[in-house]
Design a protein around this motif. Structure first.
Motif: not given
Length: 429
Positions: A286, A288-289, A304, A328, A347
């Protein structure tokens, strides 16, 4: 097309954007409707309605709910779903509603409940409300000898009907879960992803137990023994699928990247919880949350970390996570009793085992656990195979969306293939 615009259109609120571009006022839009009907004593021909709905027209200060023709409405009340507080409302004619730019197509022959929202709908956000009312409608709810009949086509896609005490189901035209309320009343619940109304005819007789004998045993954590693998727990299998509030949309990126953007929406209701944890599936990475509160538009910080780090942080997400899991975590203000919050977590996932190219063919192979799931193909691609049944729509930019609504307790295994179109993508239509 940027992701934020795509998210808006996927929510079914593309019209306001197009209208604003043309200098026109935006019309009312809504999403996430769910209706609970509680049938009262049959001689009253009446039933209580609990209607959950989310206003999605950015900037809207009001929401209009039609009163169905042929039904006499009483005992109305409206609540803001975020704060649990009552909202001001009034009943207006269709002619009066039509004066509001939100309601250009209001039916002059229909009355509407006009609700003043707790706050204007934020840009890229929502306004959640709960409308309560009692309808008397002898054409929809009546006695046929000793049998009660609820004969009512339902246009809302998620519904529950609760029988009066002591009644059991003997006839049902729409495939539904059969559940028992905590007070012993029998209920039916269903998802209806197809277009048009669900042709519901529910028949029941007074032959069921009442009182303490009717109360259900609490569902357990015991799992299905059915081979070839251990299945879901009894709690998961007997939960009401139609009212589950998590839904997820995948936006497939060019298949050679093995990446897909996604967002999932979730409503937290538990007092004291002050965070949400999204456990990253093994085999996926994962990046770019981001997160926001849809009720207010407030942007939240996405962290994260490992499950062990989350435990040490003392963020209460209401569940236990493996110490080695990648998570996350979205912190937010602790919920007070009676409050809820609707979150959107976005994300990018990279998952070569789930998504990529096989020659010239796109392949997306992933188990989806939510009741409501959607997959949007990259622009310029068309579907050649979908192993699981889906409804299909074309978004305004010309890309194809497949919706997988799953009313069963086990995940839906999506095997989806696609090829490039022979003509270049033309862009928004």
């Amino acid at each position: 097309m940027n992701v934020s615009l795509h998210l808006w259109m996927t929510l079914g609120v593309a019209f306001p954007l197009a209208a604003l571009a043309n200098g026109e006022p935006p019309a009312q839009t809504e999403t996430d409707e769910y209706t609970r009907y509680e049938l009262l004593a049959p001689e009253t021909a009446s039933f209580k309605i609990y209607y959950e709905v989310t206003a999605t027209t950015a900037g809207a200060k009001y929401f209009y709910n039609p009163i169905r023709k042929g039904s006499a409405a009483t005992d109305e009340s409206v609540y803001d779903a975020m704060l649990g507080k009552p909202l001001h409302f009034e009943v207006v004619s269709g002619t009066e509603a039509n004066k509001d730019p939100l309601m250009p197509d209001a039916d002059p022959a229909t009355d509407y409940i006009k609700v003043t929202l707790a706050r204007p709908v934020p840009q890229n956000g929502q306004g959640r409300l709960v409308i309560l009312k009692t309808y008397k409608d002898a054409k929809s709810y009546y006695l046929d000898g000793s049998v009660i009949v609820f004969n009512r086509p339902l246009g809302i896609k998620r519904n529950k009907v609760v029988l009066p005490p002591g009644y059991e189901v003997i006839g049902l035209t729409v495939p539904s879960q059969i559940l028992t309320e905590q007070d012993g009343r029998i209920a039916i619940s269903f998802l209806h992803p197809e277009s048009g109304e669900a042709p519901l005819v529910l028949r029941a007789v007074k032959d069921a137990q009442v009182g303490a004998a009717a109360l259900p045993k609490p569902p357990t954590a015991k799992r299905s023994w059915e081979s070839p693998f251990e299945g879901e727990t009894e709690q998961e299998r007997l939960s009401e699928r139609a009212h589950q509030d998590r839904d997820i949309v995948y936006f497939l990126q060019p298949p050679q990247t093995h990446a897909f953007n996604l967002y999932h929406d979730y409503t937290e209701t538990r007092a004291g919880v002050n965070g949400y944890a999204n456990v990253v599936r093994e085999g996926s990475v994962a990046s770019h949350p981001s997160a926001s509160i849809l009720d207010t538009g407030e942007q939240l910080k996405a962290l994260e970390m490992s499950g062990a780090d989350m435990s040490a942080s003392k963020i209460n997400v209401g569940e236990t996570v493996s110490p080695t899991a990648r998570v996350v975590v979205i912190p937010f203000a602790p919920l007070q009793a009676g409050q809820t919050v609707r979150l959107r977590i976005a994300e990018t996932y990279t998952a070569p085992s789930s998504y990529g190219l096989d020659g010239d063919e796109l392949v997306f192979d992933r188990s989806l656990g939510r009741p409501r799931n959607a997959v949007v193909l990259p622009l310029g691609w068309y579907c050649t195979f979908s192993a699981a049944p889906a409804t299909v729509s074309e978004l305004p930019d010309g890309s194809v969306r497949l919706d997988y609504w799953n009313d069963r307790p086990e995940p839906v295994d999506v095997l989806l293939k696609a090829k490039r179109r022979t003509t270049p993508a033309a862009g928004p239509k």
